[in-house]
Design an enzyme around this catalytic site. Structure first.
Site, PDB file in Angstrom:
ATOM      1  CB  THR A   1     -35.194  -2.626  32.129  1.00  0.00           C
ATOM      2  OG1 THR A   1     -35.461  -3.562  31.082  1.00  0.00           O
ATOM      3  CG2 THR A   1     -33.791  -2.061  31.997  1.00  0.00           C
TER       4      THR A   1
ATOM      5  CD  GLU B   1      -4.611  -9.047   4.876  1.00  0.00           C
ATOM      6  OE1 GLU B   1      -4.811  -9.811   3.917  1.00  0.00           O
ATOM      7  OE2 GLU B   1      -3.929  -9.362   5.852  1.00  0.00           O
TER       8      GLU B   1
ATOM      9  CB  THR C   1      -0.924   0.005   1.229  1.00  0.00           C
ATOM     10  OG1 THR C   1      -1.738  -1.159   1.201  1.00  0.00           O
ATOM     11  CG2 THR C   1      -1.806   1.239   1.255  1.00  0.00           C
TER      12      THR C   1
ATOM     13  CB  THR D   1       0.614  -4.218   9.839  1.00  0.00           C
ATOM     14  OG1 THR D   1      -0.624  -3.603   9.488  1.00  0.00           O
ATOM     15  CG2 THR D   1       0.481  -4.851  11.215  1.00  0.00           C
TER      16      THR D   1
ATOM     17  N   GLY E   1     -26.226   0.008  26.338  1.00  0.00           N
ATOM     18  CA  GLY E   1     -26.807   1.330  26.506  1.00  0.00           C
ATOM     19  C   GLY E   1     -25.733   2.374  26.754  1.00  0.00           C
TER      20      GLY E   1
END
Length: 388
Positions: A277, A370, A132, A164, A346
């Protein structure tokens, strides 16, 4: 015949990796996410256990595992932490072109380097895949790096990006043009020692997630590489080498996405059974139970795509389409599962004090590196139209 069970050896590898991920990787995950410190201690322990470089053939000192076994191991490592897992598995991508296309001398030297011993500082040798560039990601043919032959050496100049293990590698697989006028047929693969004069390593990129992974730019300024380091011994094979590596590595990356999703699902399920709840655990509310059901279903579907693509590769069959299936589906699935895990938690899921926040950040890169999810669909469309 179709079989869905693992062999005794595969179960042993899976258990070894699962124990390592639980006892070594996961306890260190938060530290490396917060500091971005490269996990040398963990990599050294993994090397000692034989969990690094697992696909290096036995004749060069490795375990010689197939792609399916590598996927089984990768899922477990990623369950522990995908940042640390990416640092470990980067060697699989870098070595893939060498295993598939290298000369005997190249394999003995550079694969042997990875498996034969530790460096003077007691850490293992790592490798990196340098393809890359700042202007060439999905469009690999757009690379600007050039390699000019002068007698018995090549001089490489150009810049690579998002590499990497960039600062940690002992050697690089580098893709460069030796004949810019020949299109992709003019690309050539090289093995380049990382300590060669003229190589400059950029700063560590501070990324959204997977912070334990060392990602950098690598610049090559008239870097002298001996002709014997042309991968496979001849010019013009770079495109096939780079693309062939993806058919081997994409199932492994997809399996890491499965491992992350599995971790997110397990956290969400556990929390949903604890949090109450309206007088009952939220897992007993259909809105949440259906989210958990979708997570479990899609994780299993992704795993089957991964295992099929890896199995085909191990049988010596073309798996380009199936590898793209696995990579695209698993990447998109991991992001969705991690996002839904945050939703199950949440407001707590949005806090860095809870594990699903990290998993959500870590998941995004699977849709990018990739081969992006969009490029996987390009590959799939070409394959299905070619078949027609």
């Amino acid at each position: 015949m179709i079989g869905y069970g693992l062999s005794d050896d595969q179960k042993m590898y899976q258990k070894t990796a699962r124990d390592f991920a639980r006892d070594v990787i996961r306890p260190a995950s938060e530290h490396h996410d917060q500091t971005g410190e490269y996990p040398w201690e963990i990599l050294t322990k993994a090397w000692e256990l034989g969990l690094l470089n697992t696909m290096v053939p036995a004749e060069y000192g490795g375990l010689g595992l197939g792609a399916l076994e590598a996927c089984i191991l990768s899922e477990e490592m990623a369950w522990g932490c995908t940042g640390i897992g990416t640092a470990m598995e980067a060697n699989q991508l870098a070595t893939a072109p060498l295993i598939m296309f290298g000369t005997e001398e190249q394999k003995k030297k550079y694969l042997g380097m990875l498996v034969d011993g530790l460096k003077d500082d007691g850490t293992p040798h790592m490798a990196a895949y340098c393809v890359t560039e700042p202007g060439a990601g999905s469009d690999v043919q757009a690379v600007k790096t050039r390699a000019v032959k002068e007698g018995d050496v090549y001089r490489i100049s150009g810049q690579k990006m998002w590499i990497t293990n960039g600062a940690k590698a002992s050697w690089y697989f580098v893709l460069a043009y030796t004949d810019p006028d020949a299109g992709y047929r003019g690309l050539t693969g090289f093995i380049v020692d990382a300590d060669t004069p003229g190589i400059e390593v950029g700063r560590k990129e501070i990324n959204l997630g997977q912070k334990a992974s060392d990602t950098r730019s690598i610049s090559f300024d008239n870097v002298e590489v001996p002709a014997e380091n042309v991968l496979g011994g001849k010019e013009g094979g770079g495109w096939a080498q780079a693309m062939g590596a993806f058919d081997k590595s994409r199932p492994i990356v997809a399996s890491a996405a499965v491992g992350l999703a599995r971790a997110a699902f397990e956290h969400a399920r556990a929390y949903s059974l604890e949090r109450t709840t309206f007088g009952k655990p939220i897992a007993r509310h259909q809105a949440v139970s259906f989210m958990l059901s979708d997570m479990a279903m899609n994780i299993q579907a992704a795993r089957h795509l991964v295992w099929e693509s890896a199995w085909l590769h191990d049988q010596g069959e073309r798996n380009t389409k199936q590898a793209a299936f696995a990579k695209a589906f698993a990447a998109d699935m991991a992001v969705k599962v991690a996002s839904d895990a945050v939703q199950v938690y949440g407001g707590y899921g949005y806090s860095t004090e809870y594990p699903v926040e990290k998993l959500y950040r870590d998941s995004k890169i699977f849709q990018i590196y990739e081969g992006t999810s969009q490029i996987q669909r390009v590959i799939i469309s070409r394959e299905i139209l070619r078949e027609a």
